[in-house]
Design a protein around this motif. Structure first.
Motif, PDB file in Angstrom:
ATOM      1  N   VAL A 110      48.021  36.260  47.413  1.00  0.00           N
ATOM      2  CA  VAL A 110      47.389  35.323  46.481  1.00  0.00           C
ATOM      3  C   VAL A 110      46.289  34.539  47.189  1.00  0.00           C
ATOM      4  N   GLU A 111      46.583  34.061  48.394  1.00  0.00           N
ATOM      5  CA  GLU A 111      45.601  33.293  49.163  1.00  0.00           C
ATOM      6  C   GLU A 111      44.389  34.157  49.495  1.00  0.00           C
ATOM      7  N   THR A 112      44.628  35.383  49.920  1.00  0.00           N
ATOM      8  CA  THR A 112      43.542  36.298  50.266  1.00  0.00           C
ATOM      9  C   THR A 112      42.701  36.621  49.035  1.00  0.00           C
ATOM     10  N   ALA A 113      43.357  36.823  47.887  1.00  0.00           N
ATOM     11  CA  ALA A 113      42.621  37.101  46.651  1.00  0.00           C
ATOM     12  C   ALA A 113      41.747  35.906  46.281  1.00  0.00           C
ATOM     13  N   SER A 114      42.265  34.715  46.484  1.00  0.00           N
ATOM     14  CA  SER A 114      41.491  33.507  46.201  1.00  0.00           C
ATOM     15  C   SER A 114      40.281  33.417  47.129  1.00  0.00           C
ATOM     16  N   MET A 115      40.511  33.700  48.411  1.00  0.00           N
ATOM     17  CA  MET A 115      39.407  33.688  49.380  1.00  0.00           C
ATOM     18  C   MET A 115      38.361  34.740  49.004  1.00  0.00           C
ATOM     19  N   LEU A 116      38.825  35.911  48.593  1.00  0.00           N
ATOM     20  CA  LEU A 116      37.918  36.982  48.204  1.00  0.00           C
ATOM     21  C   LEU A 116      37.100  36.563  46.988  1.00  0.00           C
ATOM     22  N   ASP A 117      37.743  35.903  46.041  1.00  0.00           N
ATOM     23  CA  ASP A 117      37.036  35.426  44.852  1.00  0.00           C
ATOM     24  C   ASP A 117      35.972  34.400  45.229  1.00  0.00           C
ATOM     25  N   ARG A 118      36.360  33.433  46.100  1.00  0.00           N
ATOM     26  CA  ARG A 118      35.388  32.420  46.535  1.00  0.00           C
ATOM     27  C   ARG A 118      34.213  33.073  47.263  1.00  0.00           C
ATOM     28  N   THR A 119      34.517  34.029  48.140  1.00  0.00           N
ATOM     29  CA  THR A 119      33.462  34.705  48.895  1.00  0.00           C
ATOM     30  C   THR A 119      32.549  35.479  47.949  1.00  0.00           C
ATOM     31  N   SER A 120      33.128  36.106  46.950  1.00  0.00           N
ATOM     32  CA  SER A 120      32.334  36.845  45.970  1.00  0.00           C
ATOM     33  C   SER A 120      31.420  35.904  45.202  1.00  0.00           C
ATOM     34  N   GLN A 121      31.949  34.730  44.815  1.00  0.00           N
ATOM     35  CA  GLN A 121      31.122  33.747  44.119  1.00  0.00           C
ATOM     36  C   GLN A 121      30.001  33.244  45.022  1.00  0.00           C
ATOM     37  N   GLU A 122      30.314  32.994  46.297  1.00  0.00           N
ATOM     38  CA  GLU A 122      29.294  32.543  47.249  1.00  0.00           C
ATOM     39  C   GLU A 122      28.213  33.604  47.421  1.00  0.00           C
ATOM     40  N   LEU A 123      28.629  34.873  47.467  1.00  0.00           N
ATOM     41  CA  LEU A 123      27.669  35.961  47.611  1.00  0.00           C
ATOM     42  C   LEU A 123      26.780  36.056  46.373  1.00  0.00           C
ATOM     43  N   THR A 124      27.369  35.895  45.197  1.00  0.00           N
ATOM     44  CA  THR A 124      26.580  35.912  43.960  1.00  0.00           C
ATOM     45  C   THR A 124      25.570  34.772  43.959  1.00  0.00           C
TER      46      THR A 124
END
Length: 107
Positions: A58-72
């Motif tokens: 769950v934590e990793t998925a959240s980090m991945l989501d944040r990173t994806s948003q930052e990349l966007t």
């Protein structure tokens, strides 16, 4: 009297054999119970590990989501900067053409 003693001896031997059989059965039951308890403890340990891994997922998925948003966001900012640069280059090119035209007119 000898027959009575032989009968008592046989009865005592039967009781002894029954007691040994019961002791063996109880020992086997105790071993099985211990194995089940060990299995339950192992299962509890594994369940704890699974819960930890699920939390990490769950934590990793959240980090991945944040990173994806930052990349966007970074891509959007890059696109905006590129557009601004293209506009600035077009303005400079236009100003150069105007200046060149004025220079030609003056000559």
């Amino acid at each position: 009297l000898a027959k009575e003693k032989d009968a008592e001896l046989e009865e005592a031997q039967k009781l002894h054999d029954d007691a040994q059989a019961e002791a063996a059965r109880l020992y086997a039951e105790a071993v099985e119970s211990h194995e089940q308890a060990s299995s339950r403890a192992s299962i509890e340990i594994l369940n704890g590990k699974v819960a930890t891994l699920e939390a990490e997922i769950v934590e990793t998925a959240s980090m991945l989501d944040r990173t994806s948003q930052e990349l966007t966001t970074a891509r959007s900012e890059h696109a905006a900067m590129a557009t601004s640069l293209e506009v600035a280059e077009a303005q400079l090119h236009h100003e150069k053409e105007v200046a060149d035209a004025r220079t030609r007119e003056a000559a």
